[in-house]
Every structure is written in C-alpha cells, then in structure tokens.
Design an enzyme around this catalytic site. Structure first.
Site, mmCIF file in Angstrom:
data_model
loop_
_atom_site.group_PDB
_atom_site.id
_atom_site.type_symbol
_atom_site.label_atom_id
_atom_site.label_comp_id
_atom_site.label_asym_id
_atom_site.label_seq_id
_atom_site.Cartn_x
_atom_site.Cartn_y
_atom_site.Cartn_z
ATOM 1 N N VAL A 102 0.869 -1.177 0.000
ATOM 2 C CA VAL A 102 0.000 0.000 0.000
ATOM 3 C C VAL A 102 0.906 1.227 0.000
ATOM 4 O O VAL A 102 1.517 1.562 1.023
ATOM 5 C CB VAL A 102 -0.926 0.020 1.238
ATOM 6 C CG1 VAL A 102 -1.872 1.223 1.174
ATOM 7 C CG2 VAL A 102 -1.728 -1.280 1.346
ATOM 8 N N GLU A 103 1.013 1.870 -1.160
ATOM 9 C CA GLU A 103 1.928 3.010 -1.291
ATOM 10 C C GLU A 103 1.222 4.318 -0.949
ATOM 11 O O GLU A 103 0.016 4.358 -0.713
ATOM 12 C CB GLU A 103 2.510 3.011 -2.703
ATOM 13 C CG GLU A 103 3.341 1.755 -2.956
ATOM 14 C CD GLU A 103 3.993 1.711 -4.327
ATOM 15 O OE1 GLU A 103 3.667 2.561 -5.187
ATOM 16 O OE2 GLU A 103 4.840 0.826 -4.526
ATOM 17 N N ASN A 104 2.008 5.379 -0.904
ATOM 18 C CA ASN A 104 1.477 6.682 -0.505
ATOM 19 C C ASN A 104 2.198 7.773 -1.289
ATOM 20 O O ASN A 104 3.389 7.629 -1.604
ATOM 21 C CB ASN A 104 1.705 6.868 1.006
ATOM 22 C CG ASN A 104 0.936 8.033 1.558
ATOM 23 O OD1 ASN A 104 1.349 9.185 1.458
ATOM 24 N ND2 ASN A 104 -0.211 7.749 2.140
ATOM 25 N N ALA A 105 1.493 8.884 -1.555
ATOM 26 C CA ALA A 105 2.104 10.020 -2.255
ATOM 27 C C ALA A 105 3.312 10.540 -1.480
ATOM 28 O O ALA A 105 4.250 11.082 -2.064
ATOM 29 C CB ALA A 105 1.076 11.126 -2.442
ATOM 30 N N CYS A 106 3.266 10.380 -0.171
ATOM 31 C CA CYS A 106 4.441 10.640 0.662
ATOM 32 C C CYS A 106 5.207 9.304 0.714
ATOM 33 O O CYS A 106 4.929 8.437 1.547
ATOM 34 C CB CYS A 106 3.991 11.095 2.056
ATOM 35 S SG CYS A 106 5.379 11.436 3.142
ATOM 36 N N TYR A 107 6.116 9.128 -0.225
ATOM 37 C CA TYR A 107 6.687 7.807 -0.529
ATOM 38 C C TYR A 107 7.101 6.942 0.672
ATOM 39 O O TYR A 107 6.816 5.749 0.692
ATOM 40 C CB TYR A 107 7.893 7.944 -1.471
ATOM 41 C CG TYR A 107 7.577 8.439 -2.863
ATOM 42 C CD1 TYR A 107 6.266 8.626 -3.295
ATOM 43 C CD2 TYR A 107 8.611 8.722 -3.757
ATOM 44 C CE1 TYR A 107 5.978 9.090 -4.568
ATOM 45 C CE2 TYR A 107 8.338 9.176 -5.042
ATOM 46 C CZ TYR A 107 7.021 9.363 -5.441
ATOM 47 O OH TYR A 107 6.749 9.808 -6.699
ATOM 48 N N CYS A 112 4.913 -2.528 2.763
ATOM 49 C CA CYS A 112 5.052 -3.749 1.973
ATOM 50 C C CYS A 112 3.898 -4.724 2.251
ATOM 51 O O CYS A 112 3.266 -4.680 3.312
ATOM 52 C CB CYS A 112 6.362 -4.450 2.298
ATOM 53 S SG CYS A 112 7.834 -3.570 1.785
ATOM 54 N N GLU A 114 4.058 -7.862 2.966
ATOM 55 C CA GLU A 114 4.330 -8.747 4.100
ATOM 56 C C GLU A 114 3.901 -8.097 5.408
ATOM 57 O O GLU A 114 3.295 -8.722 6.276
ATOM 58 C CB GLU A 114 5.829 -9.068 4.168
ATOM 59 C CG GLU A 114 6.366 -9.831 2.975
ATOM 60 C CD GLU A 114 6.888 -8.925 1.861
ATOM 61 O OE1 GLU A 114 6.279 -7.857 1.634
ATOM 62 O OE2 GLU A 114 7.890 -9.283 1.232
ATOM 63 N N CYS A 146 12.029 -7.531 1.865
ATOM 64 C CA CYS A 146 13.045 -6.510 2.133
ATOM 65 C C CYS A 146 13.549 -6.658 3.581
ATOM 66 O O CYS A 146 12.965 -7.388 4.397
ATOM 67 C CB CYS A 146 12.472 -5.107 1.898
ATOM 68 S SG CYS A 146 11.349 -4.540 3.187
HETATM 69 N N1 THU Z 1 7.485 -4.531 -1.837
HETATM 70 C C1 THU Z 1 6.754 -5.399 -1.097
HETATM 71 O O1 THU Z 1 5.580 -5.170 -0.825
HETATM 72 N N2 THU Z 1 7.351 -6.539 -0.687
HETATM 73 C C2 THU Z 1 8.599 -6.939 -1.035
HETATM 74 O O2 THU Z 1 9.002 -8.027 -0.683
HETATM 75 C C3 THU Z 1 9.452 -6.045 -1.834
HETATM 76 C C4 THU Z 1 8.876 -4.715 -2.157
HETATM 77 C C5 THU Z 1 6.837 -3.321 -2.326
HETATM 78 C C6 THU Z 1 7.215 -2.043 -1.671
HETATM 79 C C7 THU Z 1 6.868 -1.050 -2.761
HETATM 80 O O3 THU Z 1 5.484 -0.747 -2.690
HETATM 81 C C8 THU Z 1 7.118 -1.794 -4.039
HETATM 82 O O4 THU Z 1 7.129 -3.160 -3.697
HETATM 83 C C9 THU Z 1 8.426 -1.420 -4.704
HETATM 84 O O5 THU Z 1 9.485 -1.516 -3.821
#
Ligand code: THU
Length: 192
Positions: A102-107, A112, A114, A146
């Site tokens: 779940v990403e955000n405009a505020c990076y 992740c 997981e 990660c």
């Molecule tokens: N990301 C994950 O959700 N899990 C991983 O194991 C590696 C990376 C996501 C973070 C980010 O939203 C995107 O993948 C690119 O890094």
C-alpha cells in the site's frame, strides 16, 4: 533433510507446464524443529509467541498460501512503483491473512505486502505464525522480502518459513533464521 529441501526450487500443483511436478510436504518441511518454543513474550497484553509448529505445513495448505498471495497481489495499491506484491500469512491455528503493498504520495509511508499481512493478523489477535508466501510479477527472480519486513517477521520468531515465489508457480522456501541470521529480537531486550 530439512536443510537440503529448503533450497529446492519446486514447481507447484498450480503449474501445469510439461515437466512440472508437485512438491510434497515431506520435501518441504515447514519447520525443522517441532514443538520448540521460540520465546515467552510475556510482557504487554498480547499472548505468548510460540511459532513452533505442531505439525509441518501440509501440501494443501502450501498450495492455498500460494494461491492466496497471488490473489492478494491484485489488490496492491502501487501507483508509484507499479510493482504489485501479495502476501499470505498462515497462523498457528490455520488461519490465513492476506496482504498487499500500500503506497502513498508521501513515498516513505508506503507499506510492503508482508507487513500489511502481519499487521492485519496481529490486530486481530494472532501472533503465532507458521509460514508466509509472497508473490510479485517478476518473472526472472523469486520475490524476496526486504530487510525491514524480515525484521518485522522476526519479531514473531525465527522458526517459521517464507515461501518466495515466481509467477510461474515455482518457489524457494527459507526460515526466518536463514533470511535474517544473527538477528535482534524481543528476547534480547530481556538480557540486560
Ligand atoms: N514490496 C513489497 O511489498 N514486498 C517486497 O518483498 C518487496 C517490495 C513493495 C514495496 C513497494 O510498494 C514496491 O514493492 C516497490 O518496492
């Protein structure tokens, strides 16, 4: 046997391509040491974390985890990276929690897949984990968690397994201990 099997690259029952074969649970033991209490996390108001497994994760449950993480990937909110990830987390009593990134405009606020799955599980009262499967669209390599996610996973023990997949259904499996050796965890806070 367990160590040898962990490094195997397997095709799953979902893969119907020529030469594909199903991994049996005997080949993919989820936990080398059974019924081993990881630590007694008696502080705070959450139950003890004992991610030891009463029995190895069976073939059917592994297949289910693989399907669920692939499905969870479809919910990924990743307009910035365009890198969808899905996760499926199996609890000690057989419940599965899914998660996506779940990403955000505020990076930096992006989370992740997981950690999404772990936070969903913990917030529902589950802290004993047996396995997690992770999926991405990367064809060439198995998706690996990660460093931040490894540390968050490690909070809940070292003796549980992470299935790292490719879209073709193949995977490798490693324990948390293998993914994050010499780690710092809750029991270290009790040493001083
Ligand atoms: N990301 C994950 O959700 N899990 C991983 O194991 C590696 C990376 C996501 C973070 C980010 O939203 C995107 O993948 C690119 O890094």
């Amino acid at each position: 046997m367990a160590e040898r099997a962990r490094d195997q690259v397997c095709r799953t029952a979902l893969d119907t391509s020529p030469g594909a074969r199903a991994c049996t649970s005997a080949e993919i033991p989820v936990s080398g040491t059974m019924a081993q209490v990881q630590y007694d996390c008696s502080r705070g108001n959450h139950p003890n974390v004992t991610n030891s497994t009463a029995s190895p994760v069976g073939h059917e449950q592994i297949q289910l985890l693989l399907r669920v993480c692939k499905e969870a990937k479809k919910s990924a909110y990743c307009p910035y990276s365009r890198f969808p990830v899905g996760a499926a987390l199996l609890t000690g009593d057989g419940k599965i929690f899914s998660g996506c990134n779940v990403e955000n405009a505020c990076y930096p606020l992006g989370v992740c897949a997981e950690r999404t799955a772990i936070q969903k599980a913990v917030s529902e009262g589950y802290v004993n984990f047996r396995a997690m499967a992770i999926a991405s669209n990367t064809e060439e390599d198995f998706i690996v968690p990660c460093g931040a996610c490894r540390q968050v996973m490690r909070e809940f023990g070292r003796d549980w397994d992470i299935y790292m997949t490719k879209p073709d259904g193949t995977y490798i499996v490693k324990t948390l201990q293998e993914l994050l050796p010499l780690s710092f965890g809750p029991e270290d806070l009790k040493k001083f």
